[in-house]
Design an enzyme around this catalytic site. Structure first.
Site, PDB file in Angstrom:
ATOM      1  N   GLU A  51      78.260  32.432  39.777  1.00 12.53           N
ATOM      2  CA  GLU A  51      77.619  31.112  39.646  1.00 12.53           C
ATOM      3  C   GLU A  51      77.014  30.964  38.257  1.00 12.53           C
ATOM      4  O   GLU A  51      77.133  29.924  37.604  1.00 12.53           O
ATOM      5  CB  GLU A  51      76.492  30.951  40.686  1.00 12.53           C
ATOM      6  CG  GLU A  51      76.952  31.021  42.129  1.00 12.53           C
ATOM      7  CD  GLU A  51      76.909  32.435  42.702  1.00 12.53           C
ATOM      8  OE1 GLU A  51      77.280  33.388  41.977  1.00 12.53           O
ATOM      9  OE2 GLU A  51      76.508  32.582  43.859  1.00 12.53           O
ATOM     10  N   ASN A  61      82.218  36.841  38.840  1.00 10.26           N
ATOM     11  CA  ASN A  61      81.201  37.844  38.543  1.00 10.26           C
ATOM     12  C   ASN A  61      81.768  38.884  37.576  1.00 10.26           C
ATOM     13  O   ASN A  61      82.958  39.218  37.614  1.00 10.26           O
ATOM     14  CB  ASN A  61      80.612  38.489  39.803  1.00 10.26           C
ATOM     15  CG  ASN A  61      81.620  39.032  40.785  1.00 10.26           C
ATOM     16  OD1 ASN A  61      82.771  38.611  40.808  1.00 10.26           O
ATOM     17  ND2 ASN A  61      81.183  39.960  41.615  1.00 10.26           N
ATOM     18  N   ILE A  62      80.901  39.356  36.697  1.00  4.91           N
ATOM     19  CA  ILE A  62      81.296  40.298  35.646  1.00  4.91           C
ATOM     20  C   ILE A  62      80.319  41.465  35.706  1.00  4.91           C
ATOM     21  O   ILE A  62      79.150  41.327  35.313  1.00  4.91           O
ATOM     22  CB  ILE A  62      81.244  39.613  34.261  1.00  4.91           C
ATOM     23  CG1 ILE A  62      82.104  38.335  34.260  1.00  4.91           C
ATOM     24  CG2 ILE A  62      81.706  40.589  33.174  1.00  4.91           C
ATOM     25  CD1 ILE A  62      81.934  37.466  33.023  1.00  4.91           C
ATOM     26  N   CYS A 109      70.536  33.090  40.996  1.00  2.00           N
ATOM     27  CA  CYS A 109      71.440  31.952  40.773  1.00  2.00           C
ATOM     28  C   CYS A 109      70.841  30.653  41.310  1.00  2.00           C
ATOM     29  O   CYS A 109      70.991  29.590  40.707  1.00  2.00           O
ATOM     30  CB  CYS A 109      72.806  32.234  41.397  1.00  2.00           C
ATOM     31  SG  CYS A 109      73.699  33.523  40.501  1.00  2.00           S
ATOM     32  N   CYS A 147      72.777  34.135  45.251  1.00  2.00           N
ATOM     33  CA  CYS A 147      71.593  35.006  45.219  1.00  2.00           C
ATOM     34  C   CYS A 147      70.394  34.208  44.691  1.00  2.00           C
ATOM     35  O   CYS A 147      70.534  33.090  44.185  1.00  2.00           O
ATOM     36  CB  CYS A 147      71.854  36.234  44.349  1.00  2.00           C
ATOM     37  SG  CYS A 147      71.717  35.930  42.576  1.00  2.00           S
ATOM     38  N   CYS A 173      76.422  37.183  37.818  1.00  2.00           N
ATOM     39  CA  CYS A 173      77.040  36.569  38.995  1.00  2.00           C
ATOM     40  C   CYS A 173      78.005  35.452  38.586  1.00  2.00           C
ATOM     41  O   CYS A 173      77.875  34.851  37.527  1.00  2.00           O
ATOM     42  CB  CYS A 173      75.974  35.956  39.895  1.00  2.00           C
ATOM     43  SG  CYS A 173      74.924  37.133  40.740  1.00  2.00           S
TER      44      CYS A 173
HETATM   45  N1  THU Z   1      77.298  38.252  43.158  1.00  2.00           N
HETATM   46  C1  THU Z   1      77.666  37.021  42.678  1.00  2.00           C
HETATM   47  O1  THU Z   1      78.572  36.909  41.841  1.00  2.00           O
HETATM   48  N2  THU Z   1      76.993  35.939  43.134  1.00  2.00           N
HETATM   49  C2  THU Z   1      75.976  35.979  44.028  1.00  2.00           C
HETATM   50  O2  THU Z   1      75.351  34.956  44.291  1.00  2.00           O
HETATM   51  C3  THU Z   1      75.643  37.233  44.706  1.00  2.00           C
HETATM   52  C4  THU Z   1      76.241  38.460  44.118  1.00  2.00           C
HETATM   53  C5  THU Z   1      77.999  39.437  42.659  1.00  2.00           C
HETATM   54  C6  THU Z   1      77.177  40.363  41.811  1.00  2.00           C
HETATM   55  C7  THU Z   1      77.900  41.672  41.977  1.00  2.00           C
HETATM   56  O3  THU Z   1      78.957  41.738  41.037  1.00  2.00           O
HETATM   57  C8  THU Z   1      78.515  41.591  43.375  1.00  2.00           C
HETATM   58  O4  THU Z   1      78.459  40.228  43.742  1.00  2.00           O
HETATM   59  C9  THU Z   1      77.788  42.435  44.404  1.00  2.00           C
HETATM   60  O5  THU Z   1      76.441  42.159  44.400  1.00  2.00           O
END
Ligand code: THU
Length: 143
Positions: A62, A49-50, A101, A98, A60
């Site tokens: 994914e 995630n960035i 994604c 989420c 995210c």
């Molecule tokens: N996040 C993901 O990378 N993938 C997900 O499916 C859910 C949320 C990240 C986004 C954000 O940087 C952190 O988790 C908190 O929401």
């Protein structure tokens, strides 16, 4: 029909997701996510995630993995492993993708696409996209 991944493929994806967490850019949430995506022909794309100071610009893990792969010309995918938790610590729980994604998975993957939620190298669960996004909206509805 559930596709069967080999033990070795699962092992590589699980390790890839845990490893990819180390590159997460998470100065705001402190929640680091890693993803490891397997293509039909055996290539693996990892993502993290960035986050962004303008929160909505956050990507995210994914989707990072999917967008890396799609932008390299990949269109057929078998599975993704996902690991998430506080940065610098091992995951305490399974991290489920989420809704956005899941929708991106729907765009490129069959119902049998495998989603591996990971706590550790030896603790993970496997779901299909159909299980995590039943009755989803896809391109077939508008073609
Ligand atoms: N996040 C993901 O990378 N993938 C997900 O499916 C859910 C949320 C990240 C986004 C954000 O940087 C952190 O988790 C908190 O929401």
């Amino acid at each position: 029909m559930k596709i069967t991944l080999s033990e070795n493929q699962i092992k590589q994806l699980v390790a890839g997701a845990l490893e990819a967490r180390n590159n997460a850019h998470v100065p705001y949430s402190g929640y680091a996510v890693g993803a490891s995506l397997l293509t039909e022909d055996g290539r693996i794309y990892n993502g993290c995630n960035i986050e962004n100071a303008s929160y909505g610009a956050t990507n995210c893990a994914e989707r990072t993995a999917f967008f890396k792969a799609v932008s390299e010309g990949e269109r057929e995918f078998l599975a993704i492993a996902i690991a998430g938790g506080l940065a610098g610590q091992s995951p305490e729980d399974y991290a489920y993708p989420c809704g956005i994604c899941r929708q991106v998975m729907k765009e490129f993957c069959k119902e049998t696409f495998q989603i591996i939620v990971v706590k550790s190298n030896t603790d993970y669960q496997i779901f299909t996209l159909e299980e995590l996004l039943p009755h989803g909206f896809g391109g077939d509805a508008i073609r």
